[in-house]
Every structure is written in structure tokens, then in C-alpha cells.
Design an enzyme around this catalytic site. Structure first.
Site, PDB file in Angstrom:
ATOM      1  N   HIS A   1      19.030  -8.410  71.012  1.00  0.00           N
ATOM      2  CA  HIS A   1      19.997  -8.316  69.913  1.00  0.00           C
ATOM      3  C   HIS A   1      21.032  -9.417  70.013  1.00  0.00           C
ATOM      4  O   HIS A   1      21.503  -9.745  71.095  1.00  0.00           O
ATOM      5  CB  HIS A   1      20.645  -6.927  69.842  1.00  0.00           C
TER       6      HIS A   1
ATOM      7  N   GLU B   1      22.343  -3.703  66.703  1.00  0.00           N
ATOM      8  CA  GLU B   1      22.001  -2.912  67.898  1.00  0.00           C
ATOM      9  C   GLU B   1      23.171  -2.048  68.330  1.00  0.00           C
ATOM     10  O   GLU B   1      23.017  -0.879  68.682  1.00  0.00           O
ATOM     11  CB  GLU B   1      21.585  -3.842  69.057  1.00  0.00           C
TER      12      GLU B   1
ATOM     13  N   ASP C   1      18.192  -7.621  77.286  1.00  0.00           N
ATOM     14  CA  ASP C   1      19.571  -7.213  76.998  1.00  0.00           C
ATOM     15  C   ASP C   1      20.380  -7.322  78.289  1.00  0.00           C
ATOM     16  O   ASP C   1      20.122  -6.601  79.255  1.00  0.00           O
ATOM     17  CB  ASP C   1      19.586  -5.772  76.443  1.00  0.00           C
TER      18      ASP C   1
HETATM   19  N1  PHE Z   1      22.072  -1.620  75.033  1.00  0.00           N
HETATM   20  C1  PHE Z   1      23.404  -1.491  75.592  1.00  0.00           C
HETATM   21  C2  PHE Z   1      24.370  -2.329  74.771  1.00  0.00           C
HETATM   22  O1  PHE Z   1      23.964  -3.253  74.118  1.00  0.00           O
HETATM   23  C3  PHE Z   1      23.461  -1.953  76.987  1.00  0.00           C
HETATM   24  C4  PHE Z   1      22.671  -1.151  77.963  1.00  0.00           C
HETATM   25  C5  PHE Z   1      21.546  -1.659  78.536  1.00  0.00           C
HETATM   26  C6  PHE Z   1      23.089   0.105  78.321  1.00  0.00           C
HETATM   27  C7  PHE Z   1      20.826  -0.931  79.472  1.00  0.00           C
HETATM   28  C8  PHE Z   1      22.355   0.850  79.270  1.00  0.00           C
HETATM   29  C9  PHE Z   1      21.235   0.327  79.834  1.00  0.00           C
HETATM   30  O2  PHE Z   1      25.543  -2.087  74.761  1.00  0.00           O
HETATM   31 ZN    ZN Z   2      26.474  -3.685  73.909  1.00  0.00          ZN
HETATM   32 ZN    ZN Z   3      23.277  -5.050  74.532  1.00  0.00          ZN
END
Ligand code: PHE
Ligand code: ZN
Ligand code: ZN
Length: 392
Positions: free
Chosen positions: A225, A269, A297
């Protein structure tokens, strides 16, 4: 260590930039420096659009076609809220779902976190109740405050810094979250004004899809993202992952993998995996055909050494290719999740949540770590390709 990242990035970008006028080939370093300057890439923001345009140009310069896929959703935004003591404004953040408007009343300091028992110890009727964060969800504190007849609610953070949160539903009570310092400045009986300015409006998100011309049924989808949260420049979350996707596209451009891949930068996201959910919903044929979805990510700061989670066979293949690779349980918290739910084997690359996660300090990402994630992903792809051609 993290501070090293940007210095390396800027230094290398300067060293690499030749005399004005000649175009240096873009690198992870130059991309990082360029996109960071746009600011937080909140979905629907001008900075998000600038970043998207920059990535599109990079993909096209490599010889990929790009297309945009727009979508809309409703988002709750804090337009700037505070708590006034006399004419002194103290900062506060609206909890998502709060009522808007202005309430003036005296402060009642509720002992505890705002359980029904806590509220029974005081008379909160018509007052602005102050409770601590913790133990029970924000929504429950607000419901308990309403039941006790409070006119407004302030939740005081139990750790340093701002508190962003959600009530989980729309409430008729104005609710603000404040830092421990602001909480400590509030006195029992003091007249205050809660000013909550919120807006629920439609947001437009845009996914960018890059692939070689004619690729309609990719075997592999590499994604991350590009959007970030309000106030956070999002260097690690998730310019790092977006740059990993672009760097992958660069590395495979003249290999057979390019003709079997799609590269997707997801938007929305941070507002609930909006972009990846829309992509999966709108492309059932593509999704069904995918052999794997690789999600990146937060791969630019080494909170833990690079780790993968997701489909157990992919994790196994990746670990055989790169024995130092860590593993973790990939949950529903990033863009791989909608693919996984649709039955696609996913592999999620991640280095942990750093101390500046979702904060203004998220300005650092180390190009070497981003490249490391790309190297590992390519080895994993090779391993999986090898396993497939061996008939497994
Ligand atoms: N996807 C979450 C974010 O963008 C980050 C995340 C990654 C959280 C892995 C937990 C585990 O904020
Ligand atoms: Zn984030
Ligand atoms: Zn993230």
C-alpha cells in the site's frame, strides 16, 4: 540505526545526481527522497496523488503499462478538535464515531477507566467526564458515560503521545482523546468547552496496476500500500513496501517473470484494506488464476530481521531459499488478507512495527533493507518456480 536510513538515502541520491539536465536512472534512494517530500499520502490527498503519479512514471519508464482503478468509500475525518479551558485551547483528537459540536460544562474526574462502577462513584450528570484509557473499549466508556448522563467525554492516554482510536460505532456523545499532559491540566469542577469538528464524507481511492502489455492473467501479484495515515510521512509504512514493489519490477523487467506478473500499489489500506478488498472483488478471474500474492508492508526498518507469514508452502519454500528468514503469523492486518480469504496463497514480507509507526517520525527507511526484501522475494519466487517445474 533507523536515523541512518534517510541519511544514506539522501547522501546516495546526491552522489548519484549528475549535472542538472541529464536524467539519472531512478534508484530506491532517489525514489525515497522524492516521494517523502510530498508529505503524508492519506487516501484522497494531493500528496497521495503526487506519489501515485511518480510511481506510474517510474513503471512506464521501465516499459510497463499502468492503469488506475478508482473506488470510493465513506470516511470519518477529524477536522481539528480541542478542549478549551477559558480561552486556552488544549489539543484533542476526535475518536472515530464521536458526535460533533460544542459542549460547555464543568469537568468531573471519574476515578478509573470509565466502567459502570467508576461512574457510580461520581455524579457525571450534565458534565464533561474525564476517564483514563485502558481495560475496556472506547465505545464502552462512551456508552457508560451516556448512561451516567454525561454531556461529553474525554479519554486520557495512558502512555505518552497522541491517541487515535475509534468508538466502533456512531455515538450521540462528543468524545475526545487527549495526551497525559492535557489530562493532567484538567481540574475537577473547572468549566471547559469540548469542540469536536468532524466530518463524514466520501473518499476516493485509486489503485495503480502495472504490468507488461498483454498480461491479463498474471501468475504472480506483487503488492503493497502506498497510502499512509494522517500526520505520518509513512517512510516505513509503507513507502518502503511500495518501493520494494517498484524495485521488483525493475529487477525482473527483462526476465520471463515480468510477463507473468502484476505490480499493484494499493490505496485505502489504512482505512480498512479498501484498495485490496476492491481489487479482489473486481477481478475474480485474475484472483482465481494467481499462483501467489506477495505483499510488502514495513520492510524499511529492522525491528526484527525480515520475516514472512502466510501460506505454509510458500513460507516453507521461501525459508529453504533464504534460511535466515524469520516467520510470523500473518493476520488480517494488511493487503494480503483479502487475497488469502479468496483462496490465493499469500506471502507477507514484514520487519515489524517500528517506534514511529503511524507517527510524524515515520521519516526513515533504509534502501538496503528494502533491497534485501526484494532479493529475498526473488529467491522465494525462484524456489516456488523450481518446485512447480519439478512437478510438485
Ligand atoms: N498493516 C498495518 C498498517 O499498515 C501494519 C501491520 C503490519 C500491522 C503487520 C500488524 C502486522 O498500519
Ligand atoms: Zn499503517
Ligand atoms: Zn502498512
Amino acid at each position: 540505526m533507523p536515523q541512518f536510513g534517510l541519511r544514506v538515502a539522501l547522501g546516495a541520491a546526491l552522489l548519484c545526481s549528475p549535472a542538472l539536465g541529464s536524467a539519472a536512472p531512478a534508484t530506491v534512494e532517489s525514489d525515497l527522497a522524492t516521494v517523502l517530500k510530498f508529505g503524508p499520502r492519506v487516501t484522497g490527498s494531493a500528496a497521495g496523488e503526487q506519489a501515485r503519479t511518480y510511481f506510474e512514471e517510474q513503471f512506464r519508464a521501465l516499459g510497463y503499462d499502468t492503469r488506475r482503478e478508482g473506488f470510493t468509500y465513506a470516511r470519518f475525518d477529524d477536522l481539528g478538535s480541542d478542549v478549551r479551558v477559558g480561552d486556552r485551547p488544549l489539543s484533542g483528537l476526535a475518536l472515530q464515531g464521536t458526535a460533533g459540536g460544542e459542549v460547555s460544562a464543568s469537568v468531573i474526574l471519574v476515578p478509573g477507566v470509565g466502567t459502570p462502577e467508576d461512574f457510580q462513584k461520581v455524579d457525571a450528570r450534565g458534565k464533561v467526564a474525564v476517564v483514563k484509557r485502558g481495560q475496556i473499549p472506547f465505545g464502552q466508556k462512551a456508552r457508560n458515560a451516556l448512561t451516567a448522563g454525561a454531556a461529553g467525554l474525554i479519554v486520557v492516554n495512558n502512555e505518552a503521545g497522541d491517541l487515535h482510536g475509534t468508538l466502533g460505532e456512531r455515538m450521540v456523545l462528543p468524545v475526545l482523546a487527549v495526551t497525559p499532559e492535557v489530562g493532567a491540566a484538567l481540574r475537577e469542577g473547572q468549566p471547559v468547552t469540548l469542540r469536536v469538528r468532524v466530518h463524514e464524507g466520501e473518499v476516493r481511492g485509486v489503485n495503480v496496476v502495472a504490468s507488461k502489455s498483454g498480461v491479463t492473467q498474471p501468475d504472480w501479484l506483487f503488492g503493497g500500500h502506498l497510502d499512509s495515515v494522517t500526520g505520518a510521512p509513512g517512510a516505513n509504512d509503507n513507502l518502503s513496501g511500495s518501493l520494494a514493489v517498484l524495485e521488483l519490477a525493475r529487477r525482473v523487467v527483462s526476465t520471463p517473470i515480468a510477463a507473468r506478473s502484476s505490480f499493484v500499489l494499493f490505496d485505502g489500506e489504512e482505512d480498512g484494506l479498501r484498495g485490496s478488498r476492491v481489487f479482489v472483488k473486481d477481478h475474480p478471474g485474475v484472483v482465481q488464476h494467481l499462483k501467489a500474492m506477495f505483499n510488502f508492508d514495513m520492510v524499511g526498518v529492522n525491528v526484527m530481521p525480515l520475516a514472512v507469514g502466510g501460506d505454509s508452502e510458500l513460507v516453507e519454500a521461501a525459508r529453504q531459499a533464504v534460511p535466515t528468514l524469520g516467520t510470523f503469523r500473518a493476520g488480517g492486518d494488511s493487503d494480503h488478507a483479502p487475497f488469502s480469504q479468496a483462496g490465493v496463497p499469500v506471502l507477507f514480507f514484514h520487519r515489524g512495527l517500528d517506534e514511529h509507526y503511524h507517527q510524524p517520525g515515520d521519516t526513515l527507511a533504509d534502501p538496503a533493507l528494502i533491497r534485501g526484501a526484494v532479493d529475498t522475494a526473488l529467491k522465494a519466487v525462484d524456489a516456488v518456480l523450481g518446485a512447480a517445474s519439478a512437478g510438485k
